[in-house]
Scaffold this active site. Structure first.
Site, PDB file in Angstrom:
ATOM      1  N   ASP A  12      43.227  41.874  90.532  1.00 26.80           N
ATOM      2  CA  ASP A  12      44.596  41.713  91.053  1.00 26.80           C
ATOM      3  C   ASP A  12      44.740  40.797  92.279  1.00 26.80           C
ATOM      4  OD1 ASP A  12      44.925  43.604  89.072  1.00 26.80           O
ATOM      5  OD2 ASP A  12      45.741  45.169  90.354  1.00 26.80           O
ATOM      6  N   ASP A  50      47.912  42.761  87.606  1.00 24.23           N
ATOM      7  CA  ASP A  50      48.905  43.828  87.593  1.00 24.23           C
ATOM      8  C   ASP A  50      50.164  43.201  86.988  1.00 24.23           C
ATOM      9  OD1 ASP A  50      49.093  46.572  88.435  1.00 24.23           O
ATOM     10  OD2 ASP A  50      50.417  45.977  90.080  1.00 24.23           O
ATOM     11  N   HIS A  52      53.806  44.280  85.560  1.00 27.78           N
ATOM     12  CA  HIS A  52      54.819  45.297  85.280  1.00 27.78           C
ATOM     13  C   HIS A  52      56.104  44.698  84.712  1.00 27.78           C
ATOM     14  CE1 HIS A  52      52.343  48.091  87.487  1.00 27.78           C
ATOM     15  NE2 HIS A  52      52.507  47.473  88.643  1.00 27.78           N
ATOM     16  N   HIS A  56      59.968  48.999  86.342  1.00 27.99           N
ATOM     17  CA  HIS A  56      58.808  49.862  86.056  1.00 27.99           C
ATOM     18  C   HIS A  56      58.910  51.199  86.793  1.00 27.99           C
ATOM     19  CE1 HIS A  56      54.446  51.020  86.085  1.00 27.99           C
ATOM     20  NE2 HIS A  56      54.581  50.613  84.841  1.00 27.99           N
ATOM     21  N   HIS A  85      56.911  44.951  92.474  1.00 31.05           N
ATOM     22  CA  HIS A  85      55.829  43.977  92.656  1.00 31.05           C
ATOM     23  C   HIS A  85      55.256  43.566  91.310  1.00 31.05           C
ATOM     24  CE1 HIS A  85      53.709  47.768  92.136  1.00 31.05           C
ATOM     25  NE2 HIS A  85      52.698  47.046  91.682  1.00 31.05           N
ATOM     26  N   LYS A 110      47.518  44.787  82.997  1.00 30.14           N
ATOM     27  CA  LYS A 110      47.637  46.251  83.017  1.00 30.14           C
ATOM     28  C   LYS A 110      48.913  46.649  83.739  1.00 30.14           C
ATOM     29  CE  LYS A 110      44.888  46.466  87.201  1.00 30.14           C
ATOM     30  NZ  LYS A 110      45.995  46.931  88.070  1.00 30.14           N
ATOM     31  N   CYS A 155      43.493  49.799  93.127  1.00 32.80           N
ATOM     32  CA  CYS A 155      42.995  49.290  91.844  1.00 32.80           C
ATOM     33  C   CYS A 155      41.489  49.060  91.833  1.00 32.80           C
ATOM     34  CB  CYS A 155      43.771  48.047  91.445  1.00 32.80           C
ATOM     35  SG  CYS A 155      45.475  48.486  90.986  1.00 32.80           S
TER      36      CYS A 155
END
Ligand code: VGL
Ligand code: ZN
Length: 202
Positions: A12, A50, A52, A56, A85, A110, A155
């Site tokens: 990330d 990351d 989303h 989310h 984010h 993810k 993470c």
């Protein structure tokens, strides 16, 4: 050059986790030159992102009356609520522009399911939904993984602990990581990683 059974997993390193980003990690961009330097040593390189959808369920803005960094109860347990984010397709979700990404063999995204967050690169926060990373690493013969990136206490730590549970020999290169450090989360994450058998290297 590391052995063929060793992988580097870059977690990330995205604009939203760097200074100026929506969920900025102090000094987050400091990891970029270190990661660029060690990439060439590994014959297996995986980057995570990351990723989303807008709205989310991990965003505080999706929960009436909640502010960022408060928590809520999800069906899978307690979830920290974050500022919006790493929304898919935004500049905040893009890799830091200084990060050398061309050597990545696989980019694993993810956190794309609206109702489940995913800190770990192996399992979503319900701890059962697999991301597919384990299958990728196994089919490439990987037995040892080195983790770097953002954020150490979320993470990176969740990925490291899941990796150790899956039987990988796991090292976290701490100088190539930076933490959010919310309510002692960095000290807790370091203790949890050590208890899981993760090696912390500086
Ligand atoms: C992360 C919080 C929310 C991370 C991702 O990359 O550590 N932290 N989403
Ligand atoms: Zn996230």
């Amino acid at each position: 050059m590391r052995d063929a059974n060793e992988a580097l997993i870059v977690i990330d390193v995205q604009n939203d986790f760097c200074p100026g980003g929506a969920l900025a990690v102090a000094d987050g961009d400091a990891v970029v030159p270190l990661i660029n330097d060690i990439l060439a040593d590994f014959s297996v390189c995986v980057f995570t992102q990351d990723w989303h959808p807008a709205g989310h369920s991990s965003f505080a803005s999706s929960h009436a009356g909640k502010a960022p960094f408060e928590t809520t109860e999800m069906p899978y347990g307690t979830q920290v609520l974050w500022p919006d984010h790493c929304v898919q397709g935004t500049n905040g979700g893009a890799f830091h522009p200084g990060l050398v990404t061309d050597p990545a063999h696989m980019i694993l995204r993810k956190g794309f399911r609206p109702q489940i967050d995913s800190y770990s690169a192996f399992f979503e926060n319900d701890q059962t939904t697999a991301t597919g990373l384990e299958g990728y690493l196994r089919s490439r013969g990987v037995e040892k993984i080195t983790l770097v990136g953002l954020a150490t206490d979320f993470c990176v730590a969740f990925s490291a602990i899941d990796g150790a549970k899956l039987g990988y020999d796991v090292t976290v290169l701490e100088q190539a990581c930076r933490a959010i450090d919310l309510d002692n989360s960095l000290a807790n994450a370091r203790a949890d990683m050590l208890a899981a058998g993760v090696k912390l290297e500086t």
